[in-house]
Design an enzyme around this catalytic site. Structure first.
Site, short mmCIF file in Angstrom:
data_model
loop_
_atom_site.label_atom_id
_atom_site.label_comp_id
_atom_site.label_asym_id
_atom_site.label_seq_id
_atom_site.Cartn_x
_atom_site.Cartn_y
_atom_site.Cartn_z
N HIS A 185 81.23 8.83 68.95
CA HIS A 185 80.49 7.79 69.67
C HIS A 185 80.90 7.82 71.14
O HIS A 185 82.08 7.75 71.47
CB HIS A 185 80.80 6.42 69.07
N LYS A 229 79.47 2.07 78.98
CA LYS A 229 79.40 3.54 79.09
C LYS A 229 78.01 3.99 79.55
O LYS A 229 77.89 4.81 80.47
CB LYS A 229 79.73 4.17 77.72
N ASP A 273 75.25 7.72 73.02
CA ASP A 273 75.53 7.16 71.71
C ASP A 273 76.21 8.15 70.78
O ASP A 273 77.36 7.99 70.40
CB ASP A 273 74.25 6.60 71.06
#
Length: 304
Positions: free
Chosen positions: A138, A159, A177
């Site tokens: 992730h 992020k 992701d």
């Protein structure tokens, strides 16, 4: 062990099936192709039978110069090892003897019009990536001034928003992701997307955006070599160090150690700018330059 089917090779390189079309489900599990030269003269001690066998003009010309009995003997000696498939390059013809053996043994015989050298280079590159050990993590992957950076942190920490800022500054987006990491060598780690999320970046309060549609083709690239692992963390009092040169830290993925940096988040900090500085600093270190070392040398020079 990872593997791909011969059918996938056919689709990837637009190959023509000459024989064994009913066995395109056969699996390829080894990278890099092999040209059976020594095997045609009877030397099989190190024959990599599990690899794709490529027959260029040199191999086909040699077989055509043999008598019918010799040709059948040499082909039969290789076919009995049941390699995944044979691929004939340069669109070569006059292959009925090969078709006969491959049909009888259920081994796909394929053909390409590309030259042997060019085709093997493309095939090897494809197989190395397709069969490389991989893991999914992730995070977000970006390319900052040609330097592959993996951004990690808790969900919602920022992020994707940081990646969006970097994209607007002219850097390139790779994956959001789910980042797929592939080990291509002892110290070579490749970061890419999982196809489903290709070009998509998820921004909270905004939703999904297509990076290529919004910022153009130059804002995206399919893959990048990962050389920095940057973790975005929640700000805590005392997190920042005043040391001129921080102790090196690493994160390990698939047995490859990647330099690791933590960036605590606080309102007003230019996180994207810090990531740019970290990437440029890593590059300078590869060239043998350390700002901290130069600074200490100046201090020592002044003291003297």
């Amino acid at each position: 062990m990872k593997s791909i089917t011969v059918q996938r090779l056919m689709d990837q390189f637009k190959l023509e099936a000459l024989a064994g079309a009913g066995r395109l489900d056969r699996e390829v599990s080894r990278p890099r192709a092999h040209r059976p030269g020594l095997e045609f003269v009877g030397y099989f001690d190190f024959f990599p039978m599990e690899r794709v066998q490529v027959l260029g003009r040199k191999e086909i010309t040699y077989l055509l110069q043999l008598s019918v009995d010799e040709r059948l003997l040499h082909i039969g000696n290789i076919v009995k090892y049941h390699p995944p498939c044979f691929i004939v390059t340069a669109g070569q013809q006059e292959l009925p003897y090969l078709k006969k053996f491959c049909d009888e043994e259920g081994i796909p015989l394929l053909r390409t019009n590309e030259s042997t050298t060019e085709f093997i280079a493309k095939l090897d590159g494809f197989l190395v990536k397709a069969l490389a050990p991989e893991q999914s993590i992730h995070g977000v992957c970006v390319n900052v001034s040609g330097i592959g950076v993996l951004l990690r942190g808790k969900s919602g920490i920022g992020k994707s928003e940081t990646a969006h800022t970097l994209i607007r500054r002219g850097h390139r987006f790779v994956a959001d992701d789910v980042v797929v990491l592939k080990k291509l060598g002892p110290a070579l780690l490749l970061g890419t997307h999982n196809e489903t999320t290709r070009e998509f970046l998820a921004l909270r309060s905004v939703g999904l955006i297509n990076v290529v549609r919004q910022y153009g083709r130059r804002a995206f690239q399919d893959e990048t070599r990962i050389v920095l692992d940057i973790e975005l963390t929640t700000w805590r009092e005392g997190d920042l160090s005043n040391a001129l040169e921080l102790e090196p830290r690493f994160t390990e993925y698939l047995g490859v150690q990647i330099p690791h940096i933590q960036i605590p988040l606080q309102p007003g900090r230019d996180v994207a700018g810090l990531i740019e500085a970290a990437a440029n600093n890593w590059y300078l270190k590869q060239l043998g330059y350390s700002a901290a070392e130069e600074f200490m040398q100046r201090i020592q020079s002044n003291m003297q």
